[in-house]
Every structure is written in structure tokens, then in C-alpha cells.
Design an enzyme around this catalytic site. Structure first.
Site, PDB file in Angstrom:
ATOM      1  N   PRO A 173      -9.387  -8.599  -4.177  1.00 40.45           N
ATOM      2  CA  PRO A 173      -9.061  -9.676  -3.286  1.00 40.45           C
ATOM      3  C   PRO A 173      -9.383 -11.032  -4.021  1.00 40.45           C
ATOM      4  O   PRO A 173      -9.943 -10.908  -5.015  1.00 40.45           O
ATOM      5  CB  PRO A 173      -9.992  -9.875  -2.047  1.00 40.45           C
ATOM      6  CG  PRO A 173     -10.540  -8.158  -1.861  1.00 40.45           C
ATOM      7  CD  PRO A 173     -10.687  -7.575  -3.293  1.00 40.45           C
ATOM      8  N   GLU A 174      -8.715 -11.999  -3.463  1.00 46.00           N
ATOM      9  CA  GLU A 174      -9.037 -13.314  -3.727  1.00 46.00           C
ATOM     10  C   GLU A 174     -10.408 -13.639  -3.829  1.00 46.00           C
ATOM     11  O   GLU A 174     -11.057 -13.422  -3.070  1.00 46.00           O
ATOM     12  CB  GLU A 174      -8.135 -14.148  -2.817  1.00 46.00           C
ATOM     13  CG  GLU A 174      -8.433 -15.781  -3.062  1.00 46.00           C
ATOM     14  CD  GLU A 174      -7.384 -16.793  -2.252  1.00 46.00           C
ATOM     15  OE1 GLU A 174      -7.279 -17.881  -2.502  1.00 46.00           O
ATOM     16  OE2 GLU A 174      -7.019 -16.021  -1.383  1.00 46.00           O
ATOM     17  N   VAL A 175     -10.764 -14.446  -5.046  1.00 48.30           N
ATOM     18  CA  VAL A 175     -12.056 -14.812  -5.180  1.00 48.30           C
ATOM     19  C   VAL A 175     -13.126 -13.565  -4.795  1.00 48.30           C
ATOM     20  O   VAL A 175     -14.229 -13.977  -4.248  1.00 48.30           O
ATOM     21  CB  VAL A 175     -12.418 -16.264  -4.644  1.00 48.30           C
ATOM     22  CG1 VAL A 175     -11.769 -17.164  -5.368  1.00 48.30           C
ATOM     23  CG2 VAL A 175     -12.085 -16.425  -3.184  1.00 48.30           C
TER      24      VAL A 175
END
Length: 314
Positions: free
Chosen positions: A45-47
Site C-alpha cells: 500500500p501507499e507509504v
């Protein structure tokens, strides 16, 4: 006939926020599990390194910042990584051992400044960094944390099964950014996100139809248990629901139908085999950068030069 099939694994999980070692341990765990199930491409996932700080204010109000917020932001900075650097070397060893392509959302820092970036890093099965992308426009209060990327990191990576690349969360709502990625011949469009709403599912299905490509979307499943209780600004989320992000990771085919339905309410691994020949068949009646484009009417100019504030003329 195109037979370059690939098995894709989408990770829906979260590390302990601001804890880089937790992130790296989770990457190793999930990558190993995905490889054991035959995955050749694993998406995080994102960051994911080192977490999306949903709900935190970092002591910021219009016109003022608090010392507690500065302390938490400094902790966030310490948990970020350089690309390339010793942490990407560590992740590279994980990718090489598993024999997979890794696509991971990270908080990126660089030695020349203290600014952080919301980035995607691409690492090949040889263990090397293949490319990176920095989010062009952080959304809303994200601008307190991350700087803006530029056109030099609109990365699309050649692989044996097709071209992979992506945009992060709400920059997928930027039509011109999507057009730039389509023009690079993208086959698997990767969309790490922090958006668990129903409207996000409409977005990834639209991108699949528009680009006639596979869309692989990975989100974190996050509860308050992933937040260190000793954060200076922990009170920001103290009264929030226990589940801060419900997930919704999914894989969509090039005609907009789900290859893997959205996963909600828990951590997990979504795995699907992608038939890459579907892309060619889907573009028979709509090719957004081919016969369905009108360059005599519309043109897009993309500046892919690195944006430097200081140019040293030696």
C-alpha cells in the site's frame, strides 16, 4: 497470441506507525507468503514504510505549529528511507530471495534536504531499484508532511510480462497524469491508496476501462493498535473508531470487471493470475493513446526534467 501471464499478489496490511523495522519485517513476511503461492509481482500500500498517519494533526493550526507536533514529525522523518540506500538494499535482498518484483509505497527522504516525499519504489527480482515515483500533489493536510514530486519520476518499468507503473491515491484523479502514464504503454496500472470509500472502487474500475489495462490497488487495513501510544499527539485519534482504515484492496481487469473483489475489514493477501492477452483484446474498440486519440485536436506536453531549486554550474 500474448501468453505473458503473471500471478499478482496485493498486500492489505499495515506496519506499526513510524516504525521502519516493523515495516521491513512485514515486507519480508508478506513477500515470502506471496512467493510461496507463485506470485511474480507483489504490491504494497501507499507509504507502507513507515505508515500513513491518518487522523494525526501534528500540532498544526492555521498560523501556528506545536512542539509536540514537531516531535512527532521528526519521528516520522527518522522512519523514512532513501532511494537508493541501505533500506532499499535490504528490500532488494527480500525481492531477490523471493524472485519477485516488489512495488512498495514509502516515505522517502534524501540527504540534500529534510523534505519528505510520498513515493513508490520499484525493485526487481535482481534486487535492484528499477525506478521510483513521487506523488505529484499531496492531498489536503498531507501537504504538511510531503513535498511535491515532479515529472522526472513518472516511472514505467519494463518486465517480462508487461509494463508496470502507477500513480498514488488521489493523483489518479488527475486526468493529465493518467494520460501521461497511458502514453508510456502501461499494462499493469498500480494504485497504492489510503482511500477505503466506495468511490475509490469506481475510480479504479474507470481507470481500467479508460486505459484498457489491469489495475492493482493496495490499501492498508489499520486499527489504533498500529499507533505507538507514546506519540506526542496521540490524543488526535483517541476518540476515533478503532478501525481507522477498512481496506478495499482489489484487482480490476482491462474491461472494468473485478479479477479479485475488494477485501474489507481485515489484513490479507489477494492473489490473482493476470492473462495479459486480455489487454490486446480489450483495445480492439478503444485504445486511449491509439485510434481513440485525436492529436489534431488535443495534445499533452509532459515535462520530465528533474526540478532542482539550485543548479551548481561547475
Amino acid at each position: 497470441m500474448d501468453n505473458r501471464n503473471v500471478k499478482v499478489a496485493v498486500v492489505q496490511s499495515a506496519p506499526v506507525l513510524f516504525d521502519k523495522q516493523s515495516s521491513l519485517q512485514q515486507i519480508e513476511k508478506w513477500t515470502k507468503e506471496a512467493a510461496e503461492q507463485g506470485a511474480g509481482l507483489v504490491v504494497f500500500p501507499e507509504v507502507f514504510v513507515s505508515g500513513y498517519p491518518r487522523g494525526l494533526h501534528f500540532g498544526t493550526r492555521v498560523g501556528s505549529r506545536s512542539e509536540a507536533g514537531r516531535i512527532d514529525w521528526s519521528r516520522y522523518w527518522e522512519s523514512a528511507i532513501e532511494i537508493p540506500g541501505k533500506d532499499t538494499e535490504h528490500i532488494g535482498r527480500i525481492a531477490k530471495e523471493a524472485g519477485v518484483y516488489l512495488v512498495i509505497g514509502v516515505v522517502e527522504k534524501e540527504r540534500s534536504s529534510t523534505t519528505l516525499y510520498n513515493s513508490i519504489v520499484y525493485i526487481g527480482p535482481d534486487g535492484q531499484v528499477s525506478g521510483k515515483h513521487r506523488k505529484l500533489v499531496p492531498t489536503g493536510a498531507e501537504r504538511l508532511l510531503w513535498g511535491q514530486g515532479d515529472g522526472s519520476t513518472l516511472a514505467v518499468i519494463d518486465t517480462p510480462f508487461g509494463r508496470i507503473g502507477g500513480l498514488i491515491c488521489w493523483e489518479n484523479y488527475m486526468p493529465l497524469a493518467r494520460a501521461a502514464m497511458y502514453a508510456k504503454g502501461i499494462d499493469i496500472f498500480i494504485t497504492p491508496t489510503a482511500d477505503a470509500r466506495d468511490t475509490w472502487q469506481s475510480t479504479i474500475r474507470h481507470i481500467a476501462c479508460e486505459g484498457r489495462c489491469f489495475v492493482v490497488s493496495s490499501n492498508q487495513y489499520v486499527t489504533k493498535s498500529f499507533y505507538p501510544p507514546d506519540l506526542a499527539c496521540y490524543s488526535d485519534i483517541a476518540d476515533d473508531d478503532d478501525v481507522l482504515c477498512a481496506g478495499g484492496s482489489a484487482i480490476v481487469g482491462p474491461l472494468g470487471s473485478y479479477v479479485a473483489e475488494p477485501l474489507y475489514g481485515r489484513e490479507g493477501l489477494i492473489i490473482a493470475e493476470l492473462d495479459m492477452s486480455e489487454i490486446i483484446r480489450s483495445r480492439f474498440d478503444f485504445d486511449v493513446v491509439g485510434h481513440y486519440s485525436r492529436p489534431d485536436v488535443f495534445q499533452l506536453i509532459v515535462n520530465e526534467h528533474r526540478r532542482d531549486n539550485v543548479i551548481l554550474d561547475n
